[in-house]
Design a protein around this motif. Structure first.
Motif, PDB file in Angstrom:
ATOM      1  N   ILE A 517       2.985  14.335  24.495  1.00  0.00           N
ATOM      2  CA  ILE A 517       2.330  13.529  25.532  1.00  0.00           C
ATOM      3  C   ILE A 517       2.121  14.369  26.793  1.00  0.00           C
ATOM      4  CG2 ILE A 517       2.649  11.582  27.112  1.00  0.00           C
ATOM      5  CD1 ILE A 517       3.979  10.078  24.786  1.00  0.00           C
ATOM      6  N   ALA A 518       3.128  15.146  27.169  1.00  0.00           N
ATOM      7  CA  ALA A 518       3.005  16.014  28.342  1.00  0.00           C
ATOM      8  C   ALA A 518       1.891  17.039  28.137  1.00  0.00           C
ATOM      9  CB  ALA A 518       4.336  16.710  28.624  1.00  0.00           C
ATOM     10  N   ALA A 519       1.794  17.587  26.914  1.00  0.00           N
ATOM     11  CA  ALA A 519       0.737  18.572  26.621  1.00  0.00           C
ATOM     12  C   ALA A 519      -0.646  17.930  26.700  1.00  0.00           C
ATOM     13  CB  ALA A 519       0.970  19.168  25.236  1.00  0.00           C
ATOM     14  N   PHE A 520      -0.746  16.692  26.248  1.00  0.00           N
ATOM     15  CA  PHE A 520      -2.013  15.953  26.309  1.00  0.00           C
ATOM     16  C   PHE A 520      -2.425  15.752  27.762  1.00  0.00           C
ATOM     17  CE2 PHE A 520      -4.846  13.017  23.900  1.00  0.00           C
ATOM     18  CZ  PHE A 520      -5.522  12.473  24.970  1.00  0.00           C
ATOM     19  N   ILE A 521      -1.488  15.245  28.593  1.00  0.00           N
ATOM     20  CA  ILE A 521      -1.800  14.980  30.001  1.00  0.00           C
ATOM     21  C   ILE A 521      -2.141  16.275  30.730  1.00  0.00           C
ATOM     22  CG2 ILE A 521      -0.863  14.094  32.183  1.00  0.00           C
ATOM     23  CD1 ILE A 521       0.868  12.176  30.552  1.00  0.00           C
ATOM     24  N   GLN A 522      -1.510  17.367  30.349  1.00  0.00           N
ATOM     25  CA  GLN A 522      -1.748  18.672  30.970  1.00  0.00           C
ATOM     26  C   GLN A 522      -3.220  19.070  30.897  1.00  0.00           C
ATOM     27  OE1 GLN A 522       0.557  20.772  32.423  1.00  0.00           O
ATOM     28  NE2 GLN A 522      -0.860  22.481  32.749  1.00  0.00           N
ATOM     29  N   VAL A 523      -3.889  18.717  29.798  1.00  0.00           N
ATOM     30  CA  VAL A 523      -5.310  19.056  29.629  1.00  0.00           C
ATOM     31  C   VAL A 523      -6.154  18.383  30.708  1.00  0.00           C
ATOM     32  CG1 VAL A 523      -7.303  18.864  28.085  1.00  0.00           C
ATOM     33  CG2 VAL A 523      -5.041  19.444  27.156  1.00  0.00           C
ATOM     34  N   TYR A 524      -5.789  17.154  31.067  1.00  0.00           N
ATOM     35  CA  TYR A 524      -6.546  16.394  32.063  1.00  0.00           C
ATOM     36  C   TYR A 524      -6.073  16.657  33.491  1.00  0.00           C
ATOM     37  CZ  TYR A 524      -8.949  13.431  28.607  1.00  0.00           C
ATOM     38  OH  TYR A 524      -9.758  12.960  27.605  1.00  0.00           O
ATOM     39  N   ASN A 525      -4.743  16.669  33.708  1.00  0.00           N
ATOM     40  CA  ASN A 525      -4.211  16.773  35.063  1.00  0.00           C
ATOM     41  C   ASN A 525      -2.819  17.403  35.044  1.00  0.00           C
ATOM     42  OD1 ASN A 525      -2.935  16.068  37.638  1.00  0.00           O
ATOM     43  ND2 ASN A 525      -4.705  14.747  37.967  1.00  0.00           N
ATOM     44  N   PRO A 526      -2.722  18.690  35.346  1.00  0.00           N
ATOM     45  CA  PRO A 526      -1.426  19.376  35.307  1.00  0.00           C
ATOM     46  C   PRO A 526      -0.382  18.771  36.255  1.00  0.00           C
ATOM     47  CG  PRO A 526      -3.225  20.968  35.370  1.00  0.00           C
ATOM     48  CD  PRO A 526      -3.836  19.617  35.621  1.00  0.00           C
ATOM     49  N   GLU A 527      -0.797  18.261  37.420  1.00  0.00           N
ATOM     50  CA  GLU A 527       0.160  17.711  38.383  1.00  0.00           C
ATOM     51  C   GLU A 527       0.827  16.452  37.851  1.00  0.00           C
ATOM     52  OE1 GLU A 527      -2.259  17.240  41.852  1.00  0.00           O
ATOM     53  OE2 GLU A 527      -1.728  19.220  42.630  1.00  0.00           O
ATOM     54  N   ILE A 528       0.036  15.597  37.202  1.00  0.00           N
ATOM     55  CA  ILE A 528       0.629  14.385  36.616  1.00  0.00           C
ATOM     56  C   ILE A 528       1.515  14.758  35.427  1.00  0.00           C
ATOM     57  CG2 ILE A 528       0.108  12.230  35.407  1.00  0.00           C
ATOM     58  CD1 ILE A 528      -2.307  11.894  37.162  1.00  0.00           C
ATOM     59  N   ALA A 529       1.111  15.781  34.672  1.00  0.00           N
ATOM     60  CA  ALA A 529       1.937  16.239  33.551  1.00  0.00           C
ATOM     61  C   ALA A 529       3.294  16.725  34.050  1.00  0.00           C
ATOM     62  CB  ALA A 529       1.220  17.353  32.795  1.00  0.00           C
ATOM     63  N   GLU A 530       3.287  17.435  35.185  1.00  0.00           N
ATOM     64  CA  GLU A 530       4.539  17.925  35.771  1.00  0.00           C
ATOM     65  C   GLU A 530       5.416  16.757  36.234  1.00  0.00           C
ATOM     66  OE1 GLU A 530       6.122  20.723  39.495  1.00  0.00           O
ATOM     67  OE2 GLU A 530       3.969  20.536  39.060  1.00  0.00           O
ATOM     68  N   PHE A 531       4.813  15.759  36.875  1.00  0.00           N
ATOM     69  CA  PHE A 531       5.560  14.581  37.323  1.00  0.00           C
ATOM     70  C   PHE A 531       6.165  13.864  36.122  1.00  0.00           C
ATOM     71  CE2 PHE A 531       6.245  10.227  38.538  1.00  0.00           C
ATOM     72  CZ  PHE A 531       6.654  10.281  39.863  1.00  0.00           C
ATOM     73  N   TYR A 532       5.399  13.738  35.050  1.00  0.00           N
ATOM     74  CA  TYR A 532       5.878  13.052  33.839  1.00  0.00           C
ATOM     75  C   TYR A 532       7.117  13.752  33.282  1.00  0.00           C
ATOM     76  CZ  TYR A 532       5.976  11.477  28.969  1.00  0.00           C
ATOM     77  OH  TYR A 532       6.372  10.994  27.738  1.00  0.00           O
ATOM     78  N   GLU A 533       7.079  15.082  33.205  1.00  0.00           N
ATOM     79  CA  GLU A 533       8.191  15.838  32.628  1.00  0.00           C
ATOM     80  C   GLU A 533       9.442  15.782  33.524  1.00  0.00           C
ATOM     81  OE1 GLU A 533       6.734  19.379  29.893  1.00  0.00           O
ATOM     82  OE2 GLU A 533       5.870  19.572  31.896  1.00  0.00           O
ATOM     83  N   ARG A 534       9.255  15.669  34.849  1.00  0.00           N
ATOM     84  CA  ARG A 534      10.397  15.676  35.771  1.00  0.00           C
ATOM     85  C   ARG A 534      11.045  14.298  35.936  1.00  0.00           C
ATOM     86  NH1 ARG A 534       9.179  18.533  41.377  1.00  0.00           N
ATOM     87  NH2 ARG A 534      11.373  17.932  41.615  1.00  0.00           N
ATOM     88  N   TYR A 535      10.244  13.236  35.921  1.00  0.00           N
ATOM     89  CA  TYR A 535      10.775  11.932  36.326  1.00  0.00           C
ATOM     90  C   TYR A 535      10.726  10.849  35.240  1.00  0.00           C
ATOM     91  CZ  TYR A 535      10.380  14.024  40.954  1.00  0.00           C
ATOM     92  OH  TYR A 535      10.504  14.853  42.044  1.00  0.00           O
ATOM     93  N   ILE A 536      10.037  11.092  34.119  1.00  0.00           N
ATOM     94  CA  ILE A 536       9.937  10.032  33.109  1.00  0.00           C
ATOM     95  C   ILE A 536      10.850  10.352  31.924  1.00  0.00           C
ATOM     96  CG2 ILE A 536       8.381   8.745  31.603  1.00  0.00           C
ATOM     97  CD1 ILE A 536       7.893   8.375  34.617  1.00  0.00           C
TER      98      ILE A 536
END
Length: 536
Positions: A517-536
Motif C-alpha cells: 500500500i505504501a509503494a502504491f501511494i508513493q507513485v502518486y504522492n511520496p509525502e502521504i506515503a511517508e506519513f502512512y509509513e510513520r503514523y498508520i
C-alpha cells in the motif's frame, strides 16, 4: 500463406529497386480485433509481403484466442505494388469485365510481377513495428483484462502511429465492435477516429459472386459499417491468406497490403504517454485497499490538526487559515497550469478517414468509352469541428491532385495514370490546442480569478510560528489526501503511471500488504506515503 510455397519471384526486390530507409524510428502499429477474425494471419501475410519467413504464430480455432500474449514484430518493408502478366509477359488489367476469368487462372496461366516505381524513383524501405494482440470477445469473457494488457504493452512504446482493427468479411459490425470502440474512445481519444478497418478473408471467389449479382461487396461492407456505427473510417479489403495457386488472389492481397501500410506510414505520431487505461474489476479491488488506507491517513491528519490547534489564539488561527488558503490556491494554480499545458501541447486528434478504390476497366473504359485513364474521383468529408490538416496516401500510380479545406468540410480530387486504377486514403486531424480552445479559455479565466485571490491574501499575510507551520503542512497533506482519493477512485488512469503500478495491480493475493500500500501511494504522492509509513 506459407512463405515456402511462394514462387521465388515474390520473395523480394531487385537490388536496383530497393532504396534507403525514409525514417529514423519505426512506424508502430497495433493489430487488434476479436477472436478468429484474422489478426494473426494478417501479421503472417505482412511478413510474406516483406519477403520474410513466416513468424511462429499459432492460429486459433473455435471461440478461443490462440494469441495469449501481445507480441512485437519489427519488419523492414519495401512498399511496392505488383501486377499480373500473361505467359508472354504482357500486363493483364484487372477489372469487373475479366474478373471471373482471372479467378480461374493458376500459375500456368499468369504470374505476379513487380510494378516499376513511379518516375523511376527506387522503392524505399520503411521500418514497421507491429504489435499482434490477443483476441477480444473470447469464451473466457476477460475483455477488460485483455485490453488492459494490450494497452500496458503498447505503453512500453514511446509512440503509436495507428491501430488496425481486423474483422472477417462475413461478420457484421454490431454491439461487440461498439463496445470495443467505446473503450478506444476513452483510452485513446486522439487515435480512436483514426482507427483503420481491415476486412479479412476478402477472397476473389466471394467478390466474383457479388459481381455476378451486380453488387459491390466492398461498398456493402462500408455502408454496413457506417449504418451500424455512424463512423466514417478508412477501410481495406484483404484476402490475408490468399490461395498460392491463384495469381489473382496473390496480387490483390499484396497490393492491398501496400495500400494499408502506405496509409499507416502517413499517420502522425501519437505519444503513448497520452493514453488512458480503463481499470479492470481486479484493479478497482486493489484501489479499494488503497482508498481505505488513505482514509486512515486522513483521520490521523485531522486528529493531529485538532490536537495542535488547541494551543493557538484566535489571531493565530486566522493567520494559519490564511496561510493554508494561500497554499491551497498555489496548488490550484499549479494544477490549472498543468491542465492548460495538456490541452495546448496534447497529441493531434483524428477526426475520421476516407478511402477510395476504383478499378480501371479495359472493356468499360478503354473499349467502350475510349478512355485511357479514369476521370478521377472527388472525395468529401464533413468533420464535427474545423479540420486542421489532412494526411493522404496514394498507391499504384494514383495521385491526389487538389484539395480544399473550409472549416469542417474537406474535398479532395484523386487521379490515376494511364490504364491505372485509383487507390488512396485521407485521414483528418485537428491540433489539440484548436479542439480544446474553449476549455483553455475557461481554464485561463479560472486561473486569473485564482491568482487575484492569491494576491489579496498574500498581501495581508502575517508571519507564523513553528507550531503554525507544522499545522500548515498538515493542512496541505489533508488537501493532497483528498486529491489522491479522487484520483484513485477514477475508473481510468494515466498510462504513464501503469509501469510503476503494474506489479501491484497484478498481485494474486486477496489483500495488499502494508508495504505494498505504501509503494502504491508513493507513485502518486511520496509525502502521504511517508506519513502512512510513520503514523498508520
Amino acid at each position: 500463406m506459407n512463405y515456402t510455397e511462394l514462387p521465388p519471384r515474390y520473395e523480394g526486390l531487385p537490388p536496383d529497386l530497393a532504396g534507403p530507409s525514409i525514417q529514423d524510428g519505426p512506424i508502430n502499429v497495433l493489430i487488434v480485433g476479436e477472436t478468429q477474425q484474422g489478426k494473426s494471419t494478417l501479421v503472417k501475410h505482412i511478413h510474406t509481403y516483406a519477403g520474410l519467413p513466416d513468424p511462429d504464430i499459432k492460429i486459433g480455432s473455435g471461440n478461443v484466442s490462440c494469441t495469449r500474449f501481445s507480441q512485437y514484430y519489427e519488419l523492414d518493408i519495401n512498399l511496392r505494388s505488383y501486377h499480373l502478366e500473361d505467359t508472354s509477359g504482357n500486363k493483364i488489367e484487372i477489372s469487373k469485365d475479366n474478373y471471373r476469368k482471372l479467378c480461374t487462372y493458376d500459375n500456368e496461366d499468369a504470374k505476379v510481377a513487380l510494378t516499376a516505381p513511379e518516375s523511376g524513383i527506387p522503392y524505399r524501405t520503411v521500418r514497421f513495428n507491429i504489435l499482434d494482440t490477443p483476441g477480444l470477445d473470447d469464451s473466457d469473457g476477460k475483455d477488460m483484462d485483455i485490453m488492459a494488457g494490450i494497452l500496458a504493452k503498447a505503453g512500453e512504446l514511446s509512440h503509436i502511429h495507428a491501430i488496425v482493427y481486423v474483422r472477417n468479411s462475413s461478420t457484421n459490425f454490431g454491439e461487440s465492435f461498439k463496445s470495443f470502440f467505446g473503450y478506444l474512445q476513452r483510452s485513446m481519444p486522439s487515435l480512436a477516429r483514426g482507427l483503420v478497418i481491415v476486412h479479412s478473408a476478402f477472397t476473389p471467389m466471394r467478390v466474383n459472386s457479388h459481381i455476378r449479382q451486380g453488387k459491390d461487396w466492398s461498398e456493402i461492407r462500408r455502408e454496413g459499417f457506417k449504418a451500424a456505427t455512424n463512423f466514417e473510417l478508412a477501410h481495406f479489403f484483404m484476402d490475408n491468406e490468399p490461395d498460392t495457386n491463384s495469381p489473382l488472389s496473390i496480387v490483390l492481397s499484396l497490393n492491398e497490403t501496400c495500400a494499408l501500410l502506405s496509409h499507416i506510414k502517413e499517420q502522425p505520431v501519437q505519444p503513448a504517454s497520452s493514453f488512458k487505461l480503463l481499470k479492470t474489476p481486479r484493479m478497482q479491488q486493489v484501489d479499494g485497499f488503497v482508498i481505505n488506507a488513505v482514509a486512515e491517513v486522513r483521520r490521523a491528519i485531522k486528529n493531529k490538526l485538532e490536537e495542535s490547534s488547541k494551543s493557538l489564539t484566535s489571531n493565530e488561527l486566522k493567520a494559519l487559515e490564511d496561510q493554508s488558503e494561500i497554499a491551497r490556491l498555489t496548488r490550484k494554480i499549479q494544477l490549472i497550469n498543468d491542465d492548460i499545458k495538456g490541452y495546448e501541447y496534447g497529441p493531434d486528434i483524428a477526426l475520421g478517414s476516407v478511402s477510395v478504390t476504383e478499378e480501371f476497366s479495359f472493356l468499360g473504359n478503354f473499349i467502350l468509352k475510349q478512355e485511357f485513364n479514369l476521370q478521377g474521383k472527388t472525395m468529401n468529408f464533413n468533420a464535427d469541428e474545423p479540420i486542421g490538416y489532412v494526411q493522404k496516401s496514394a498507391t499504384g500510380g494514383s495521385k491526389w491532385a487538389q484539395e480544399t479545406i473550409q472549416g469542417n468540410r474537406w474535398s479532395g480530387f484523386i487521379t490515376a495514370g494511364l490504364f491505372r486504377s485509383i487507390r488512396g486514403s485521407a485521414t483528418f486531424y485537428v491540433k489539440s490546442e484548436a479542439k480544446y480552445r474553449a476549455q483553455i479559455r475557461s481554464l485561463k479565466e479560472e486561473k486569473n480569478e485564482t491568482e487575484e485571490k492569491f494576491k489579496r491574501l498574500d498581501a495581508l499575510k502575517t508571519s507564523v510560528s513553528s507550531v503554525q507551520k507544522g499545522i500548515q503542512q498538515l493542512n496541505l497533506l489533508l488537501g493532497q489526501s483528498d486529491e489522491l482519493t479522487v484520483a484513485v477512485k477514477r475508473d481510468i488512469m494515466d498510462m504513464k503511471l501503469y509501469p510503476d503500478l503494474r506489479q501491484l495491480y497484478s498481485t494474486t493475493e486477496p489483500r495488499l500488504s502494508r508495504g505494498e500500500i505504501a509503494a502504491f501511494i508513493q507513485v502518486y504522492n511520496p509525502e502521504i506515503a511517508e506519513f502512512y509509513e510513520r503514523y498508520i
